[in-house]
Write an enzyme that holds these catalytic residues in place. Sequence first.
Site, PDB file in Angstrom:
ATOM      1  N   GLU A 117       8.298  78.399 -12.579  1.00  0.00           N
ATOM      2  CA  GLU A 117       7.521  77.275 -13.116  1.00  0.00           C
ATOM      3  C   GLU A 117       7.760  76.036 -12.261  1.00  0.00           C
ATOM      4  O   GLU A 117       8.831  75.878 -11.656  1.00  0.00           O
ATOM      5  CB  GLU A 117       7.960  77.006 -14.578  1.00  0.00           C
ATOM      6  N   GLU A 168       2.089  79.313 -24.782  1.00  0.00           N
ATOM      7  CA  GLU A 168       2.631  78.636 -25.976  1.00  0.00           C
ATOM      8  C   GLU A 168       1.572  77.742 -26.619  1.00  0.00           C
ATOM      9  O   GLU A 168       1.782  76.543 -26.831  1.00  0.00           O
ATOM     10  CB  GLU A 168       3.932  77.889 -25.646  1.00  0.00           C
ATOM     11  N   TYR A 202      14.202  83.403 -26.572  1.00  0.00           N
ATOM     12  CA  TYR A 202      15.353  82.893 -25.810  1.00  0.00           C
ATOM     13  C   TYR A 202      16.647  83.120 -26.578  1.00  0.00           C
ATOM     14  O   TYR A 202      16.676  83.015 -27.809  1.00  0.00           O
ATOM     15  CB  TYR A 202      15.187  81.397 -25.531  1.00  0.00           C
ATOM     16  N   GLU A 261       8.689  85.386 -21.388  1.00  0.00           N
ATOM     17  CA  GLU A 261       9.790  84.426 -21.225  1.00  0.00           C
ATOM     18  C   GLU A 261      10.955  84.913 -22.059  1.00  0.00           C
ATOM     19  O   GLU A 261      10.806  85.131 -23.268  1.00  0.00           O
ATOM     20  CB  GLU A 261       9.376  83.021 -21.679  1.00  0.00           C
TER      21      GLU A 261
HETATM   22  O1  AHR Z   1      10.959  78.258 -19.544  1.00  0.00           O
HETATM   23  C1  AHR Z   1      10.971  76.932 -19.968  1.00  0.00           C
HETATM   24  C2  AHR Z   1       9.905  76.633 -21.013  1.00  0.00           C
HETATM   25  O2  AHR Z   1      10.173  77.371 -22.173  1.00  0.00           O
HETATM   26  C3  AHR Z   1       8.502  77.031 -20.659  1.00  0.00           C
HETATM   27  O3  AHR Z   1       7.857  76.068 -19.897  1.00  0.00           O
HETATM   28  C4  AHR Z   1       7.847  77.156 -21.997  1.00  0.00           C
HETATM   29  O4  AHR Z   1       6.786  78.075 -21.998  1.00  0.00           O
HETATM   30  C5  AHR Z   1       8.986  77.541 -22.920  1.00  0.00           C
HETATM   31  O5  AHR Z   1       9.039  76.746 -24.037  1.00  0.00           O
END
Ligand code: AHR
Length: 530
Positions: A47, A195, A261, A317
């Site tokens: 990114e 998102e 995450y 992600e």
């Molecule tokens: O990976 C960092 C951020 O996490 C990304 O830009 C977003 O899609 C997510 O919230």
Amino acid sequence: MKKKAIIVTIAVAFSLSVSAGDNVKATIHADQAGAKINREIYGQFSEHLGSCIYGGLWVGEESQIPNIQGYRKDVFEALKALRIPVLRWPGGCFADDYHWMDGIGPKSQRPSLRNNNWGGTIEDNSFGTHEFLNLCEMLNCEPYISGNVGSGTVKEMAQWVEYMTSDGDTPMARLRRQNGREKAWKVKYFGIGNEAWGCGGNMTPEYYSDEYRKFNTYLRDQGNNKLYRIASGASDYDYKWTEVLMDRIGNRMQGISLHYYTCSGWDGSKGSATKFDNDQYYWALGKCLEIEEVIKKHKAIMDKADPEGKIGLLVDEWGTWWDEEPGTIAGHLYQQNALRDAFVAALSLNVFHKYTDRVKMANIAQVVNVLQSMILTDQEGTGHMVLTPTYHVFEMYTPFMEATYLPVDLKSEIVQVSKAYFKEKEDAKDAGYRPCPLLSASAAKTTDGSIVLAVTNVSLDKDQTIDFAIEGYTAKTVSGRILTSKEVDDFNDFNHPDVVAPKDYKDAKLKKGNVSVKVPAKSIVVLTIK
Ligand code: AHR
């Protein structure tokens, strides 16, 4: 590593086959081969965020740092060695703020931009569509483009697809040729927003579904280039999002994404990448492993709406999200990477293997200098680079790409991890426990007929020997490598780049066609069995 009051409790050392001091018994079912493990599960994400692109992948041709046409040479070579199958770009949240036309044409004429999501950094747009797609060609990986739904127009997105993939005498193909690229690129993976429930427009799933349908209508396949269209999917436990999209978008998409995450929540401190105690250690592994439940639930919704399994679930992600390293730029998400992160990588990949029939892709966040990265480069621009423990897991696991999944039965002692440890927002109401088995394994049959077996022992202090019976296969040789270190908070830095690095491993023994493996505490062993 500091010790503090342990809120983690060891649950039953369960299963008939486990008792203290005995070897653990396990079975690899080579006679029950499953699906092919999609190589895209080893995907990466890049990114415009912090120094992922500028200073990470790209330094520009004029840089003092050795480069190949502007791509940082050491980083490029390390990624080439990883054989990365797919690279996602330009975001993330950045994607819904990105206007691709600003990143084409002569570099001196490209307007600069303010990176609104990530620290307000000013970028010069010198890395744009050509630089990204050429990099993918050089790395021999599939590009995965995230299009801008949040602040872009249908026309802008449709023209981007035409610019990249049309070989006809069309306006956008002519513009591309003017900018020096004769032949269209091959672009398969295309994300329609990112998102959408948050930074991509704060939409409801119903509204986003309509937006998707509208944007998608005008994304025309050009010539032989067929887009694999990906809808912006749910975050973590948001099952309703998946339900609505499956219902309203259905087979207009080939893939739906999922973001998960290993993170303690979105407000306040997330904890340090390298300074953590035993409780935080086990907490992170428990949280990481919970991805299995999350995948299962999204998959069940998908199975109902799409029983033939045509639509892929793309975990585009995932990874650890800790506090930024002290002294680094706020909003740049630059974090260190310890042996604990390597475990998160290995355990997550094991889960993706298991659900490979539905999980068609996964993209760890992110490839260089951001979150759980493969590579860290020196933020002062001195030209140093280091491979992280996570890189080593990806490298050791490369034989799993395209191999055929083999089920493994392995019963392990379990650590119960308190969800309340970090006062996770999502779980505050029902603070309970999640299980974290100390031992995990994944196996697959590679295209040359051998078996690759990965075994992880996350225990802080207990070595284990596991006797693997292999059903339907007679092992004649075994060799492998191990990733371990003295402490689980050990990491590599520019002065000590090889603290956590793979070494040859000699503690696997053949026993009548089966394999017995001694797995030290805090280690990942990857074996080739022939
Ligand atoms: O990976 C960092 C951020 O996490 C990304 O830009 C977003 O899609 C997510 O919230």
